[in-house]
Design a protein around this motif. Structure first.
Motif, mmCIF file in Angstrom:
data_model
loop_
_atom_site.group_PDB
_atom_site.id
_atom_site.type_symbol
_atom_site.label_atom_id
_atom_site.label_comp_id
_atom_site.label_asym_id
_atom_site.label_seq_id
_atom_site.Cartn_x
_atom_site.Cartn_y
_atom_site.Cartn_z
ATOM 1 N N LYS A 121 0.841 -1.198 0.000
ATOM 2 C CA LYS A 121 0.000 0.000 0.000
ATOM 3 C C LYS A 121 0.876 1.247 0.000
ATOM 4 N N VAL A 122 0.661 2.111 -0.996
ATOM 5 C CA VAL A 122 1.466 3.314 -1.176
ATOM 6 C C VAL A 122 0.533 4.525 -1.209
ATOM 7 N N ASP A 123 0.916 5.594 -0.506
ATOM 8 C CA ASP A 123 0.112 6.811 -0.501
ATOM 9 C C ASP A 123 -0.044 7.357 -1.918
ATOM 10 N N ALA A 124 -1.275 7.735 -2.253
ATOM 11 C CA ALA A 124 -1.577 8.256 -3.586
ATOM 12 C C ALA A 124 -2.746 9.229 -3.482
ATOM 13 N N TYR A 125 -2.975 9.967 -4.554
ATOM 14 C CA TYR A 125 -4.112 10.893 -4.605
ATOM 15 C C TYR A 125 -4.546 11.062 -6.055
ATOM 16 N N LEU A 126 -5.781 11.536 -6.219
ATOM 17 C CA LEU A 126 -6.303 11.816 -7.555
ATOM 18 C C LEU A 126 -6.197 13.311 -7.799
ATOM 19 N N ASN A 127 -5.360 13.703 -8.758
ATOM 20 C CA ASN A 127 -5.186 15.105 -9.104
ATOM 21 C C ASN A 127 -6.322 15.511 -10.041
ATOM 22 N N THR A 128 -7.285 16.241 -9.518
ATOM 23 C CA THR A 128 -8.451 16.669 -10.301
ATOM 24 C C THR A 128 -8.259 18.051 -10.903
ATOM 25 N N ASN A 129 -7.075 18.633 -10.740
ATOM 26 C CA ASN A 129 -6.803 19.958 -11.295
ATOM 27 C C ASN A 129 -6.338 19.897 -12.741
ATOM 28 N N VAL A 130 -6.190 18.695 -13.280
ATOM 29 C CA VAL A 130 -5.763 18.524 -14.668
ATOM 30 C C VAL A 130 -6.750 17.606 -15.377
ATOM 31 N N LEU A 131 -6.783 17.720 -16.696
ATOM 32 C CA LEU A 131 -7.603 16.825 -17.507
ATOM 33 C C LEU A 131 -6.699 16.096 -18.476
ATOM 34 N N PRO A 132 -6.718 14.819 -18.537
ATOM 35 C CA PRO A 132 -7.512 13.930 -17.695
ATOM 36 C C PRO A 132 -6.965 13.919 -16.264
ATOM 37 N N ASN A 133 -7.841 13.563 -15.302
ATOM 38 C CA ASN A 133 -7.409 13.461 -13.911
ATOM 39 C C ASN A 133 -6.310 12.422 -13.814
ATOM 40 N N GLU A 134 -5.368 12.656 -12.889
ATOM 41 C CA GLU A 134 -4.215 11.762 -12.754
ATOM 42 C C GLU A 134 -4.188 11.125 -11.365
ATOM 43 N N LEU A 135 -4.044 9.820 -11.338
ATOM 44 C CA LEU A 135 -3.811 9.108 -10.091
ATOM 45 C C LEU A 135 -2.307 9.117 -9.890
ATOM 46 N N ARG A 136 -1.843 9.811 -8.821
ATOM 47 C CA ARG A 136 -0.409 10.019 -8.608
ATOM 48 C C ARG A 136 0.052 9.450 -7.278
ATOM 49 N N LEU A 137 1.299 8.967 -7.259
ATOM 50 C CA LEU A 137 1.937 8.585 -6.010
ATOM 51 C C LEU A 137 2.273 9.863 -5.245
ATOM 52 N N THR A 138 1.975 9.897 -3.971
ATOM 53 C CA THR A 138 2.166 11.115 -3.187
ATOM 54 C C THR A 138 3.642 11.482 -3.061
ATOM 55 N N ASP A 139 4.502 10.522 -2.765
ATOM 56 C CA ASP A 139 5.916 10.831 -2.529
ATOM 57 C C ASP A 139 6.672 11.259 -3.779
ATOM 58 N N SER A 140 6.483 10.553 -4.880
ATOM 59 C CA SER A 140 7.273 10.817 -6.083
ATOM 60 C C SER A 140 6.526 11.634 -7.139
ATOM 61 N N GLU A 141 5.215 11.788 -6.972
ATOM 62 C CA GLU A 141 4.376 12.498 -7.952
ATOM 63 C C GLU A 141 4.275 11.761 -9.290
ATOM 64 N N LYS A 142 4.710 10.510 -9.361
ATOM 65 C CA LYS A 142 4.605 9.747 -10.605
ATOM 66 C C LYS A 142 3.153 9.358 -10.861
ATOM 67 N N VAL A 143 2.764 9.383 -12.137
ATOM 68 C CA VAL A 143 1.396 9.053 -12.533
ATOM 69 C C VAL A 143 1.243 7.540 -12.612
ATOM 70 N N ILE A 144 0.256 7.013 -11.893
ATOM 71 C CA ILE A 144 -0.060 5.583 -11.921
ATOM 72 C C ILE A 144 -1.099 5.295 -13.005
ATOM 73 N N ALA A 145 -2.119 6.159 -13.093
ATOM 74 C CA ALA A 145 -3.207 5.940 -14.057
ATOM 75 C C ALA A 145 -3.900 7.267 -14.320
ATOM 76 N N TYR A 146 -4.711 7.268 -15.349
ATOM 77 C CA TYR A 146 -5.540 8.427 -15.690
ATOM 78 C C TYR A 146 -6.997 8.061 -15.463
ATOM 79 N N TYR A 147 -7.785 9.061 -15.086
ATOM 80 C CA TYR A 147 -9.213 8.852 -14.857
ATOM 81 C C TYR A 147 -9.980 9.726 -15.841
ATOM 82 N N VAL A 148 -10.672 9.063 -16.787
ATOM 83 C CA VAL A 148 -11.422 9.765 -17.829
ATOM 84 C C VAL A 148 -12.776 9.089 -17.996
ATOM 85 N N ASN A 149 -13.831 9.863 -18.020
ATOM 86 C CA ASN A 149 -15.184 9.349 -18.254
ATOM 87 C C ASN A 149 -15.529 8.170 -17.345
#
Length: 156
Positions: free
Chosen positions: A103-131
């Motif tokens: 389990k790794v800390d992450a968040y959904l960045n809703t300030n960009v389109l498409p939304n980005e699921l990012r790792l909190t520590d490294s800011e790397k994108v895990i996935a995109y959330y669209v539609n």
């Protein structure tokens, strides 16, 4: 006469609509509603794109190892707070970097389109959330082919 009747109907409709909006109990969450939960995802589609197949060819059903892939989103206070990634038996990773195990800390960045699921520590994108759908675009060894994972929620 017709204008006066139409105006009266419009005013009454607006008043009724405003009166029905005053009851905000329908938007409040129930006190026993769980705000901390997990959602497990499995691969739904594995698309391969090239110049000829611009809509993609779904490879998910062609290889059994795709059934072992798992992505779990952990929610705290109804927001994504962590992610667990399990590549299963898939013989390649969609990432050019190593995903930490567990389990790794992450968040959904809703300030960009498409939304980005990012790792909190490294800011790397895990996935995109669209539609309403999570996806991971990636490349393998062949530069002329592109791939994309799409996910669906699974029951465990």
């Amino acid at each position: 006469m017709m204008r006066k009747c139409a105006l009266t109907v419009t005013v009454v409709s607006v008043l009724l609509a405003l009166a029905s909006c005053e009851d905000d109990s329908r938007t409040k969450m129930l006190s026993d509603y769980h705000s901390d939960f997990d959602i497990n995802y499995g691969l739904f589609h594995v698309y391969q794109y090239d110049e000829v197949n611009i809509n993609g060819i779904d490879l998910a059903s062609k290889f059994d190892f795709f059934n072992t892939f798992r992505l779990t989103l952990h929610y705290t206070d109804n927001e994504i707070s962590a992610v667990t990634f399990d590549n299963g038996d898939v013989p390649f990773s969609p990432y050019s970097y190593e995903i930490p195990s567990g389990k790794v800390d992450a968040y959904l960045n809703t300030n960009v389109l498409p939304n980005e699921l990012r790792l909190t520590d490294s800011e790397k994108v895990i996935a995109y959330y669209v539609n309403g759908e999570f996806s991971i675009p990636f490349k393998l060894d062949c530069p002329s082919l592109d791939y994309k994972y799409t996910f669906k929620s699974i029951q465990q």
